[in-house]
Design a protein around this motif. Structure first.
Motif, PDB file in Angstrom:
ATOM      1  N   PRO A  35       0.936  -0.960  -0.084  1.00 54.34           N
ATOM      2  CA  PRO A  35       0.184   0.367   0.276  1.00 54.34           C
ATOM      3  C   PRO A  35       0.809   1.053   0.144  1.00 54.34           C
ATOM      4  N   ALA A  36       2.133   1.224   1.008  1.00 53.26           N
ATOM      5  CA  ALA A  36       2.260   2.372   0.430  1.00 53.26           C
ATOM      6  C   ALA A  36       3.399   2.520  -0.573  1.00 53.26           C
ATOM      7  N   LYS A  37       3.350   2.099  -0.829  1.00 52.19           N
ATOM      8  CA  LYS A  37       4.163   2.216  -3.305  1.00 52.19           C
ATOM      9  C   LYS A  37       3.031   2.165  -3.681  1.00 52.19           C
ATOM     10  N   SER A  92      17.616   6.004  -2.612  1.00 54.71           N
ATOM     11  CA  SER A  92      19.104   6.412  -1.937  1.00 54.71           C
ATOM     12  C   SER A  92      20.377   6.183  -2.588  1.00 54.71           C
ATOM     13  N   THR A  93      21.466   6.716  -1.755  1.00 58.85           N
ATOM     14  CA  THR A  93      22.665   7.076  -2.769  1.00 58.85           C
ATOM     15  C   THR A  93      23.344   6.424  -1.696  1.00 58.85           C
ATOM     16  N   LEU A  94      24.298   5.253  -2.051  1.00 64.33           N
ATOM     17  CA  LEU A  94      25.665   4.607  -1.122  1.00 64.33           C
ATOM     18  C   LEU A  94      27.109   5.188  -1.344  1.00 64.33           C
ATOM     19  N   PRO A  95      28.000   5.067  -1.159  1.00 64.60           N
ATOM     20  CA  PRO A  95      29.416   5.061  -1.633  1.00 64.60           C
ATOM     21  C   PRO A  95      29.696   3.367  -2.235  1.00 64.60           C
ATOM     22  N   LEU A  96      30.459   3.272  -2.937  1.00 64.22           N
ATOM     23  CA  LEU A  96      31.133   2.025  -3.352  1.00 64.22           C
ATOM     24  C   LEU A  96      31.246   1.158  -2.524  1.00 64.22           C
ATOM     25  N   ASP A  97      32.040   1.391  -1.798  1.00 67.65           N
ATOM     26  CA  ASP A  97      32.444   0.362  -0.710  1.00 67.65           C
ATOM     27  C   ASP A  97      31.191  -0.703  -0.019  1.00 67.65           C
ATOM     28  N   ARG A  98      29.761   0.677  -0.285  1.00 59.89           N
ATOM     29  CA  ARG A  98      29.489  -0.691   0.412  1.00 59.89           C
ATOM     30  C   ARG A  98      27.418  -1.125  -0.423  1.00 59.89           C
ATOM     31  N   ALA A  99      28.664  -1.416  -1.698  1.00 62.57           N
ATOM     32  CA  ALA A  99      27.985  -2.418  -2.748  1.00 62.57           C
ATOM     33  C   ALA A  99      26.838  -3.713  -2.149  1.00 62.57           C
ATOM     34  N   ASP A 100      27.806  -4.398  -0.915  1.00 65.98           N
ATOM     35  CA  ASP A 100      27.125  -5.484  -0.895  1.00 65.98           C
ATOM     36  C   ASP A 100      25.920  -4.786  -0.011  1.00 65.98           C
ATOM     37  N   GLU A 101      25.625  -3.771   0.315  1.00 66.17           N
ATOM     38  CA  GLU A 101      24.719  -3.701   1.135  1.00 66.17           C
ATOM     39  C   GLU A 101      23.382  -2.561   0.370  1.00 66.17           C
ATOM     40  N   ALA A 102      23.624  -2.178  -0.733  1.00 65.79           N
ATOM     41  CA  ALA A 102      22.514  -1.927  -1.899  1.00 65.79           C
ATOM     42  C   ALA A 102      22.472  -2.619  -2.326  1.00 65.79           C
ATOM     43  N   LEU A 103      22.898  -4.046  -3.003  1.00 68.47           N
ATOM     44  CA  LEU A 103      22.722  -5.292  -3.291  1.00 68.47           C
ATOM     45  C   LEU A 103      21.733  -5.995  -2.553  1.00 68.47           C
ATOM     46  N   ALA A 104      22.341  -6.386  -1.456  1.00 63.77           N
ATOM     47  CA  ALA A 104      20.721  -6.988  -0.174  1.00 63.77           C
ATOM     48  C   ALA A 104      19.832  -6.454  -0.020  1.00 63.77           C
ATOM     49  N   ARG A 105      19.682  -4.610  -0.129  1.00 65.70           N
ATOM     50  CA  ARG A 105      18.226  -3.956  -0.692  1.00 65.70           C
ATOM     51  C   ARG A 105      17.691  -4.683  -1.781  1.00 65.70           C
ATOM     52  N   MET A 106      18.428  -4.437  -2.997  1.00 68.08           N
ATOM     53  CA  MET A 106      17.530  -4.598  -3.664  1.00 68.08           C
ATOM     54  C   MET A 106      17.117  -6.463  -3.732  1.00 68.08           C
ATOM     55  N   GLU A 107      17.794  -7.434  -3.050  1.00 65.00           N
ATOM     56  CA  GLU A 107      17.498  -8.484  -3.312  1.00 65.00           C
ATOM     57  C   GLU A 107      16.000  -8.632  -2.658  1.00 65.00           C
ATOM     58  N   ARG A 108      16.518  -7.772  -1.605  1.00 63.40           N
ATOM     59  CA  ARG A 108      15.271  -7.910  -0.472  1.00 63.40           C
ATOM     60  C   ARG A 108      13.651  -7.474  -0.998  1.00 63.40           C
ATOM     61  N   GLY A 109      14.334  -6.539  -1.964  1.00 61.91           N
ATOM     62  CA  GLY A 109      12.523  -5.707  -2.395  1.00 61.91           C
ATOM     63  C   GLY A 109      12.536  -4.642  -2.144  1.00 61.91           C
ATOM     64  N   GLU A 110      13.243  -3.747  -0.687  1.00 65.78           N
ATOM     65  CA  GLU A 110      13.494  -2.875   0.033  1.00 65.78           C
ATOM     66  C   GLU A 110      13.600  -1.402  -1.021  1.00 65.78           C
ATOM     67  N   LEU A 111      13.262  -1.885  -2.127  1.00 66.39           N
ATOM     68  CA  LEU A 111      13.079  -0.262  -3.090  1.00 66.39           C
ATOM     69  C   LEU A 111      12.501   0.509  -3.801  1.00 66.39           C
ATOM     70  N   PHE A 112      11.919   1.433  -3.939  1.00 69.35           N
ATOM     71  CA  PHE A 112      11.162   2.357  -4.761  1.00 69.35           C
ATOM     72  C   PHE A 112      11.928   3.520  -5.422  1.00 69.35           C
ATOM     73  N   GLY A 113      12.348   3.266  -6.261  1.00 70.16           N
ATOM     74  CA  GLY A 113      13.546   4.243  -7.589  1.00 70.16           C
ATOM     75  C   GLY A 113      14.585   3.440  -8.204  1.00 70.16           C
ATOM     76  N   LYS A 114      15.604   3.973  -7.798  1.00 67.62           N
ATOM     77  CA  LYS A 114      17.402   3.721  -8.341  1.00 67.62           C
ATOM     78  C   LYS A 114      17.803   3.872  -6.811  1.00 67.62           C
ATOM     79  N   LEU A 115      18.991   2.598  -6.843  1.00 74.72           N
ATOM     80  CA  LEU A 115      19.802   2.733  -5.944  1.00 74.72           C
ATOM     81  C   LEU A 115      21.249   2.796  -7.098  1.00 74.72           C
ATOM     82  N   VAL A 116      21.702   4.511  -5.813  1.00 72.02           N
ATOM     83  CA  VAL A 116      23.000   4.752  -6.695  1.00 72.02           C
ATOM     84  C   VAL A 116      24.563   4.568  -6.026  1.00 72.02           C
ATOM     85  N   LEU A 117      25.213   3.968  -6.479  1.00 73.49           N
ATOM     86  CA  LEU A 117      26.787   3.656  -5.722  1.00 73.49           C
ATOM     87  C   LEU A 117      27.398   5.258  -6.303  1.00 73.49           C
TER      88      LEU A 117
END
Length: 320
Positions: free
Chosen positions: A188-190, A293-318
């Motif tokens: 519903p939030a999405k 959200s925007t994260l530094p490249l050295d947190r790519a593992d965190e960003a990819l984990a969020r994508m795998e869980r489907g916790e996004l609304f829009g794009k994740l940028v490194l």
């Protein structure tokens, strides 16, 4: 140089195949350029790579990433078109097209090498992070809407699965072009956020639209196929560019396809001219990519984990 790369494959736990660390800096070759990456955005393609889909084991280690914006060797701010080999520019004339990170090293690194033909000027109105969102998800949505569905202002378009990069970009682009956009989402939030982006209607999965639509943009696949076909008006168009929920259809609805004379059209990425058109559209209409959200490249593992869980609304940028 620092990079995020696939060192192995793991179909069940793709992040186990991810490594963050040093890789050789690319060298320029004839008709190619080395771009200093300022920002790169993630796509589900990166998770598929870590699972071993579309990549040969002998190509490992492979730097992930399809999308980037940065600065070339001459100091020009550029956007990277991520399809290599579509026209022979910079590669052999018979080379099959591929995305960066399939045959050539990708963009989740400090530097990336691409044919000069693949570089387009970055509009000054766009930040590097915004520009880095465009070459895959946004270009896919742009092609689906305007090249493949061929909709016109006033037409209605249903987008399955609000929240992902292609879905959110389709809503924003469609609303800016005068289309009547409808979306679906389990969350519903999405659905509320999609309405705020310009969608006219937001539906729960399998909820009947208030009217039949002119086109459906389908990236989910098996889980939404039946709903997509049944949402179309006679003569409507279903454009499909992915199947994240699988390809095995529980019911194909072929009788409805032929009886209502529906069009089912495949779509993959977009070409360089379409990316140029998308950049101009964003500039002229004041459209800006939605960044989760925007994260530094050295947190790519965190960003990819969020994508795998489907916790996004829009794009994740490194950012690099």
């Amino acid at each position: 140089m620092f990079a995020a790369y696939a060192a192995d494959f793991d179909a069940d736990r793709p992040l186990n195949a991810l490594r963050l660390g040093e890789r050789p800096r690319p060298e320029a070759r004839e008709h190619w350029a080395v771009v200093r990456v300022a920002a790169a955005s993630l796509n589900h393609h990166d998770l598929w790579t870590l699972r071993g889909v579309g990549l040969r084991r002998e190509a490992l280690p492979m730097i992930l990433g399809c999308d980037a914006a940065g600065v070339d060797e001459d100091g020009n701010e550029v956007v990277v078109h991520s399809v290599i080999g579509a026209t022979g520019h910079g590669v052999g004339p018979d080379e099959r097209r591929s995305l960066l990170s399939e045959h050539y090293q990708g963009t989740l690194a400090e530097y990336v090498a691409v044919p000069r033909w693949n570089l387009l000027p970055k509009p000054p109105e766009l930040t590097f992070a915004e520009a880095a969102c465009l070459p895959t998800a946004w270009l896919t949505a742009y092609r689906m809407l305007f090249s493949r569905a061929a909709v016109r202002p006033g037409d209605s378009v249903l987008v399955q699965g609000a929240g992902g990069g292609v879905a959110t970009s389709a809503v924003i682009l469609g609303a800016a072009a005068g289309l009547r956009m409808l979306v679906t989402s389990r969350d519903p939030a999405k659905r509320e956020r999609a309405l705020a982006l310009g969608a006219e209607v937001a539906l729960a999965p399998d909820e009947r639209p208030p009217h039949r639509v002119d086109a459906v943009l389908e990236t989910v696949g098996a889980a939404t196929w039946r709903h997509s076909v049944r949402a179309l008006r006679p003569g409507g168009t279903l454009v499909i560019s992915g199947a994240t929920s699988g390809q095995a259809l529980p019911e194909s609805e072929l009788n409805r396809v032929f009886f209502l004379e529906l069009r089912v059209v495949g779509s993959t990425m977009g070409d360089r001219d379409e990316l140029a058109g998308l950049l101009n559209f964003c500039r002229s209409k004041g459209v800006r990519p939605l960044i989760d959200s925007t994260l530094p490249l050295d947190r790519a593992d965190e960003a990819l984990a969020r994508m795998e869980r489907g916790e996004l609304f829009g794009k994740l940028v490194l950012t690099v």
